[in-house]
Design a protein around this motif. Structure first.
Motif, mmCIF file in Angstrom:
data_model
loop_
_atom_site.group_PDB
_atom_site.id
_atom_site.type_symbol
_atom_site.label_atom_id
_atom_site.label_comp_id
_atom_site.label_asym_id
_atom_site.label_seq_id
_atom_site.Cartn_x
_atom_site.Cartn_y
_atom_site.Cartn_z
ATOM 1 N N LYS A 22 0.823 -1.198 0.000
ATOM 2 C CA LYS A 22 0.000 0.000 0.000
ATOM 3 C C LYS A 22 0.861 1.253 0.000
ATOM 4 C CE LYS A 22 -3.814 2.194 2.479
ATOM 5 N NZ LYS A 22 -4.747 2.098 3.649
ATOM 6 N N THR A 23 1.964 1.214 0.802
ATOM 7 C CA THR A 23 2.865 2.371 0.868
ATOM 8 C C THR A 23 3.524 2.620 -0.488
ATOM 9 O OG1 THR A 23 3.321 1.939 3.203
ATOM 10 C CG2 THR A 23 4.873 3.347 2.030
ATOM 11 N N ILE A 24 4.002 1.552 -1.120
ATOM 12 C CA ILE A 24 4.647 1.687 -2.435
ATOM 13 C C ILE A 24 3.651 2.224 -3.450
ATOM 14 C CG2 ILE A 24 5.661 0.374 -4.353
ATOM 15 C CD1 ILE A 24 6.852 -1.495 -2.237
ATOM 16 N N SER A 25 2.440 1.740 -3.364
ATOM 17 C CA SER A 25 1.399 2.184 -4.294
ATOM 18 C C SER A 25 1.117 3.671 -4.120
ATOM 19 C CB SER A 25 0.121 1.379 -4.073
ATOM 20 O OG SER A 25 -0.913 1.829 -4.895
ATOM 21 N N ASN A 26 1.094 4.121 -2.854
ATOM 22 C CA ASN A 26 0.838 5.539 -2.592
ATOM 23 C C ASN A 26 1.972 6.418 -3.098
ATOM 24 O OD1 ASN A 26 -1.611 4.996 -1.381
ATOM 25 N ND2 ASN A 26 -0.761 4.884 0.696
ATOM 26 N N LEU A 27 3.243 5.930 -2.898
ATOM 27 C CA LEU A 27 4.407 6.703 -3.367
ATOM 28 C C LEU A 27 4.427 6.784 -4.883
ATOM 29 C CD1 LEU A 27 7.175 5.335 -0.953
ATOM 30 C CD2 LEU A 27 6.135 7.611 -0.929
ATOM 31 N N ALA A 28 4.057 5.684 -5.521
ATOM 32 C CA ALA A 28 4.049 5.665 -6.980
ATOM 33 C C ALA A 28 2.970 6.590 -7.521
ATOM 34 C CB ALA A 28 3.812 4.246 -7.486
#
Length: 402
Positions: A395-401
């Motif tokens: 979820k964190t990676i998705s938000n950063l992307a």
């Protein structure tokens, strides 16, 4: 079929919601839609759908009236209850008192000092409306008719019969002896629900005692398909009365007619109500039995979930043109601790119509779930923690992307 699609959709929704949280709902009071049945001439009349005890037609249903021998429905209910609880037996020998012998009206022609089996007296009440047998039964169970009448009124209170008061066990005229069509429908529902095995007495068309053959006066018997009860009544004060009941294709209805002008009128009105009921209602299968309808999460078990099902199909009596309006609602706890045994109740399913609960059945486990071992539960908990962490990372990676 639309009903099947609704059930499948609700099952999918339930499975998703179970992963998030539990959801519980409070049943609401059932309200019947008023219907109009033409050509009901009797002063008071009621039609009740049996499975839910719902009154679907009422004309002067709450008006206080003389019940005549419809009183005996309560007398018989207490007699059946005494048999069920073992207070008396069918073979009990009952000594006939002078008071029983003196009781007028319809009777078995009991004699003072005669010994008669309890079951014979009950049969005489159910089939030929024997007043003398009512007194004998009341005296045998509670010692006197007066004490028996107290129990009749106590039971009336327990059943919520607000417009009913008894002064005797037979229904002989008394200014303070009264009931209403709606109360008698509720009372009849109680009798049939709790003592269905005795309907065979109410549907018996003749009775022979002391070499005297008498006949059941219920005009529905042998005339109306599926009719198997329940009680007639007549005095000059009460007019012609009849509580009828019939069952067809899984449906049962109760009719009450009071203060009809003639025996022909009470029959006509009873048949009109039954005809309306069987022509306009259907037994609708809402959900199947023995098939997986939902799942529940399991804590501390060898498996993480358990399938839930109904023991028997969930069927409901409903007007044929309202089947598509039924909705289902599943009440399943967020989690259930192991161990679980097959058949254990785990939540429930409700059927709603007009936002009111019209039926509710328990959901049961489709199998067993044993308690998990400490070793396996430890590693499962670690796996669940790691899975949670991985979801947060994704979820964190998705938000950063983004």
């Amino acid at each position: 079929m639309t009903g099947s699609r609704k059930s499948k959709s609700m099952t999918i929704v339930t499975l998703v919601l179970l992963l998030c949280s539990s959801f519980m709902f409070i049943p609401e009071k059932i309200h019947a839609r008023e219907v109009s049945i033409p050509d009901i001439s009797s002063h008071a009349a009621v039609l009740m759908e049996f499975s839910r005890g719902e009154i679907i037609f009422s004309k002067n249903g709450s008006e206080i009236l003389h019940p005549a021998s419809l009183t005996k429905i309560m007398t018989l209910a207490l007699a059946y209850e005494a048999l069920q609880k073992g207070r008396v037996t069918w073979e009990d020998e009952v000594l006939i008192s002078q008071k029983a012998w003196e009781t007028g009206g319809s009777q078995m022609f009991l004699e003072i000092g005669q010994v008669v089996p309890f079951g014979e007296l009950v049969t005489g009440i159910a089939t030929i409306s024997a007043n003398d047998a009512c007194v004998a039964v009341g005296e045998h169970i509670y010692g006197s008719e007066a004490l028996f009448v107290q129990e009749m009124n106590k039971k009336a209170g327990e059943l919520g019969l607000k417009n009913t008061l008894f002064q005797n066990s037979s229904g002989l005229p008394h200014s303070q002896h009264y009931s209403s069509a709606e109360d008698l429908a509720v009372l009849s529902h109680y009798l049939i629900s709790n003592f269905p095995e005795y309907l065979k007495l109410h549907s018996q068309t003749e009775f022979n005692f002391n070499d005297i053959k008498q006949y059941n006066r219920n005009p529905l018997l042998g005339r109306y398909s599926g009719a198997d009860g329940l009680k007639t009544g007549h005095t000059s004060e009460a007019g012609h009365c009849l509580v009828g009941t019939a069952s067809q294709k899984g449906l049962r209805f109760i009719t009450v007619v009071m203060k009809a002008s003639s025996s022909a009128e009470r029959l006509k009105d009873s048949e009109n109500m039954l005809n309306y009921a069987f022509r306009n209602f259907v037994l609708h299968r809402v959900l199947p039995g023995g098939e997986v309808l939902s799942i529940a999460r399991v804590t501390g078990g060898e498996q993480r979930t358990i399938d839930l099902q109904l023991e028997q199909p969930l069927e409901i009596a409903i007007p044929f043109n309202r089947q598509e309006e039924l909705q289902t609602r599943f009440n399943v706890p967020q989690s259930v601790p192991a161990p679980i045994v097959k058949g254990d109740p785990v939540g429930s399913v409700e059927v709603l119509l007009d936002d009111s609960v019209v039926a509710e059945r328990p959901l049961i486990s489709a199998g067993d779930v044993n308690k998990g071992g400490a070793f396996s539960l430890f590693f499962r908990s670690i796996g669940e923690v790691l899975a949670g962490l991985w979801q947060k990372i994704v979820k964190t990676i998705s938000n950063l992307a983004g």
